[in-house]
Enzyme design. Sequence first.
Site, PDB file in Angstrom:
ATOM      1  CG  HIS A 307      -1.764   1.093   1.351  1.00  0.00           C
ATOM      2  ND1 HIS A 307      -1.848   2.421   1.212  1.00  0.00           N
ATOM      3  CD2 HIS A 307      -3.653   0.901   0.639  1.00  0.00           C
ATOM      4  CE1 HIS A 307      -3.255   2.241   0.732  1.00  0.00           C
ATOM      5  NE2 HIS A 307      -3.915   1.931   0.693  1.00  0.00           N
ATOM      6  CG  ASP A 364      -7.980  -4.797  -2.431  1.00  0.00           C
ATOM      7  OD1 ASP A 364      -9.594  -3.885  -2.271  1.00  0.00           O
ATOM      8  OD2 ASP A 364      -7.770  -4.144  -3.661  1.00  0.00           O
TER       9      ASP A 364
HETATM   10  N1  CMC Z   1       4.223  -8.067  -4.562  1.00  0.00           N
HETATM   11  C1  CMC Z   1       5.797  -7.733  -5.017  1.00  0.00           C
HETATM   12  N2  CMC Z   1       5.756  -6.934  -5.047  1.00  0.00           N
HETATM   13  C2  CMC Z   1       5.543  -5.644  -4.375  1.00  0.00           C
HETATM   14  C3  CMC Z   1       4.144  -5.322  -4.000  1.00  0.00           C
HETATM   15  C4  CMC Z   1       3.637  -6.472  -4.625  1.00  0.00           C
HETATM   16  N3  CMC Z   1       2.276  -6.688  -4.229  1.00  0.00           N
HETATM   17  N4  CMC Z   1       3.598  -4.431  -4.389  1.00  0.00           N
HETATM   18  C5  CMC Z   1       5.508  -3.521  -4.297  1.00  0.00           C
HETATM   19  N5  CMC Z   1       6.159  -4.361  -4.450  1.00  0.00           N
HETATM   20  C6  CMC Z   1       7.312  -3.761  -4.600  1.00  0.00           C
HETATM   21  C7  CMC Z   1       8.026  -2.780  -5.814  1.00  0.00           C
HETATM   22  O1  CMC Z   1       8.039  -4.068  -7.050  1.00  0.00           O
HETATM   23  C8  CMC Z   1       9.118  -1.902  -4.987  1.00  0.00           C
HETATM   24  O2  CMC Z   1       9.852  -2.689  -5.452  1.00  0.00           O
HETATM   25  P1  CMC Z   1      11.742  -2.494  -6.045  1.00  0.00           P
HETATM   26  O3  CMC Z   1      11.096  -1.156  -4.064  1.00  0.00           O
HETATM   27  O4  CMC Z   1      12.353  -3.176  -5.170  1.00  0.00           O
HETATM   28  O5  CMC Z   1      11.482  -1.516  -6.907  1.00  0.00           O
HETATM   29  C9  CMC Z   1       8.104  -1.710  -3.849  1.00  0.00           C
HETATM   30  O6  CMC Z   1       7.997  -3.298  -2.996  1.00  0.00           O
HETATM   31  C10 CMC Z   1       7.591  -0.382  -3.453  1.00  0.00           C
HETATM   32  O7  CMC Z   1       6.549  -0.902  -4.755  1.00  0.00           O
HETATM   33  P2  CMC Z   1       5.348   0.071  -5.119  1.00  0.00           P
HETATM   34  O8  CMC Z   1       4.847  -0.399  -6.702  1.00  0.00           O
HETATM   35  O9  CMC Z   1       6.923   1.705  -6.507  1.00  0.00           O
HETATM   36  O10 CMC Z   1       4.259   0.886  -4.500  1.00  0.00           O
HETATM   37  P3  CMC Z   1       3.470   1.738  -5.323  1.00  0.00           P
HETATM   38  O11 CMC Z   1       3.264   2.625  -3.694  1.00  0.00           O
HETATM   39  O12 CMC Z   1       4.236   2.777  -6.145  1.00  0.00           O
HETATM   40  O13 CMC Z   1       2.550   1.058  -5.041  1.00  0.00           O
HETATM   41  C11 CMC Z   1       0.407  -0.587  -4.925  1.00  0.00           C
HETATM   42  C12 CMC Z   1       1.135   0.303  -4.291  1.00  0.00           C
HETATM   43  C13 CMC Z   1      -0.898  -0.955  -4.362  1.00  0.00           C
HETATM   44  C14 CMC Z   1      -0.156  -0.317  -6.728  1.00  0.00           C
HETATM   45  C15 CMC Z   1       1.251  -2.185  -4.864  1.00  0.00           C
HETATM   46  O14 CMC Z   1       1.774  -1.985  -3.739  1.00  0.00           O
HETATM   47  C16 CMC Z   1       0.914  -3.145  -5.847  1.00  0.00           C
HETATM   48  O15 CMC Z   1       1.027  -2.911  -6.856  1.00  0.00           O
HETATM   49  N6  CMC Z   1      -0.240  -4.178  -5.153  1.00  0.00           N
HETATM   50  C17 CMC Z   1      -1.150  -5.071  -5.814  1.00  0.00           C
HETATM   51  C18 CMC Z   1      -1.872  -4.379  -5.874  1.00  0.00           C
HETATM   52  C19 CMC Z   1      -3.061  -4.726  -4.940  1.00  0.00           C
HETATM   53  O16 CMC Z   1      -2.944  -4.715  -4.415  1.00  0.00           O
HETATM   54  N7  CMC Z   1      -3.660  -2.875  -5.255  1.00  0.00           N
HETATM   55  C20 CMC Z   1      -4.402  -2.563  -4.270  1.00  0.00           C
HETATM   56  C21 CMC Z   1      -4.220  -1.300  -2.779  1.00  0.00           C
HETATM   57  S1  CMC Z   1      -5.033  -1.095  -1.782  1.00  0.00           S
HETATM   58  C22 CMC Z   1      -7.136  -0.831  -1.777  1.00  0.00           C
HETATM   59  C23 CMC Z   1      -7.009   1.018  -3.314  1.00  0.00           C
HETATM   60  O17 CMC Z   1      -6.135   0.965  -3.128  1.00  0.00           O
HETATM   61  O18 CMC Z   1      -7.601   0.104  -3.737  1.00  0.00           O
END
Ligand code: CMC
Length: 422
Positions: A307, A364
């Site tokens: 998140h 989720d």
């Molecule tokens: N699985 C594996 N690695 C992950 C994941 C994951 N679910 N989420 C983040 N990472 C890694 C990402 O690869 C990155 O690694 P590195 O620093 O080595 O490059 C690091 O963690 C930071 O990730 P980010 O993409 O920069 O983080 P963000 O804040 O931009 O994204 C997120 C947040 C929720 C989009 C992301 O964690 C994600 O894609 N999660 C899976 C989808 C999900 O469950 N979404 C629902 C979010 S909660 C409800 C809502 O908002 O609707």
Amino acid sequence: MSKNAVINLDGKDIELPIIEGTEGEKAIDIRKLRAESGYITIDSGFGNTGSCESTITFIDGAKGILRYRGFTIEELTEKCSFEKVIYLLMYDKLPTDDELSSFNEDLKKYSTIDNDLFKSLFSSMPKDAHPMSILSAALSVLSTHESENLNPLDPAQVDIAAKKLMAKIPLIAAASYKYSKGEEFNVSDSGLNYTANFLHLMFSNGSDKYDLKPAVETVMNKLFVLHADHEQNCSTSAVRFVGSSQANLFASVVAGVNALSGPSHGGANQKVLEQLQSICDDGGDASKFIAKAKDKADPFRLMGFGHRVYKNFDPRAKLIKQSCDEVLNVLGLNDPLLNVAKELSQTALNDKYFSDRKLYPNVDFYSGIIYKAIGFPVEMFTVLFAIGRLPGWITQWKEMHAVDNRIGRPRQIYSGENERSL
Ligand code: CMC
């Protein structure tokens, strides 16, 4: 005493005011930065950018705190109906009994959609249309019948539009399910509260009324409350942004629906369940999928994990996990997906990759298992999120209009070709 930040650019000190929120959060107010220095700021994904000051929702991502209008979600889910929380958000006060019952009466009054309009709307869509696409299209069509309630600057019109949106979204959601099954749409039962009526719209079959179990109603109410607002997330920001152009409330909410549909946002709840199912079908070995999620050459992500704001735990996930166990017990179900989910989350929580990046189960992760146990097909999951989030979108849109409705228009740094000739 007000403080300033000083930034030195090209040898010139620029003083920028510091803003402090009621919970001690601090921001540098850069509104005069460009005029005084010629510089802008760049912040892709807006991870460091506050788009507004807001009195609606407070999140402390490090401590796992979420409050609406100052009340914790733990207390609200325990003691309040979804309708009461909608009222609290939309009108910034807890309703008296009379106010709540009059609000409920309004919602019930608007809880109809002309059957011919509904049928002609659906007839243009394939049976397997995704319910989020149906919701987006249906809200746009509905707005064409609401011309007297579309002026964003008239509070009375906005209030009617807001109530109509809240009242009609369960009808559209349930109809999208009925349509996919080739069944007749149900009409609202005015004797039922919001959540119970939605379950009736979904699962009653003509005169064969849905057997509503109190535990199911309670958990659905809780899920709606838990989704009701989440400050400046992607869909809410979309609603505010579109609204800032003076687009009407329906048009702005449609933007929110479309933003929510993406798998990085609300669409994740459908993807979580599909992922758990594929792990189960593959023999249930969670570690294989954890390895895929960690592999930077593989675009695979563990859905329902991570998140932008919560870096310790997601308080919504904690409450939903408890409810998940409770509701499966009450329904006498033993879903193997819950065991896979628990193993997956345990393996991830003990893994350095996930702990280093502060990746925890989010809202989720467990909600889909509950929805599935109740009988919702996976395609409906994101629509359930949308029903829950609608009061937040409406409230944030209203606040944007009341406080700062300057059109949203970010800048950019151009990095293309300099002027050239053909
Ligand atoms: N699985 C594996 N690695 C992950 C994941 C994951 N679910 N989420 C983040 N990472 C890694 C990402 O690869 C990155 O690694 P590195 O620093 O080595 O490059 C690091 O963690 C930071 O990730 P980010 O993409 O920069 O983080 P963000 O804040 O931009 O994204 C997120 C947040 C929720 C989009 C992301 O964690 C994600 O894609 N999660 C899976 C989808 C999900 O469950 N979404 C629902 C979010 S909660 C409800 C809502 O908002 O609707």
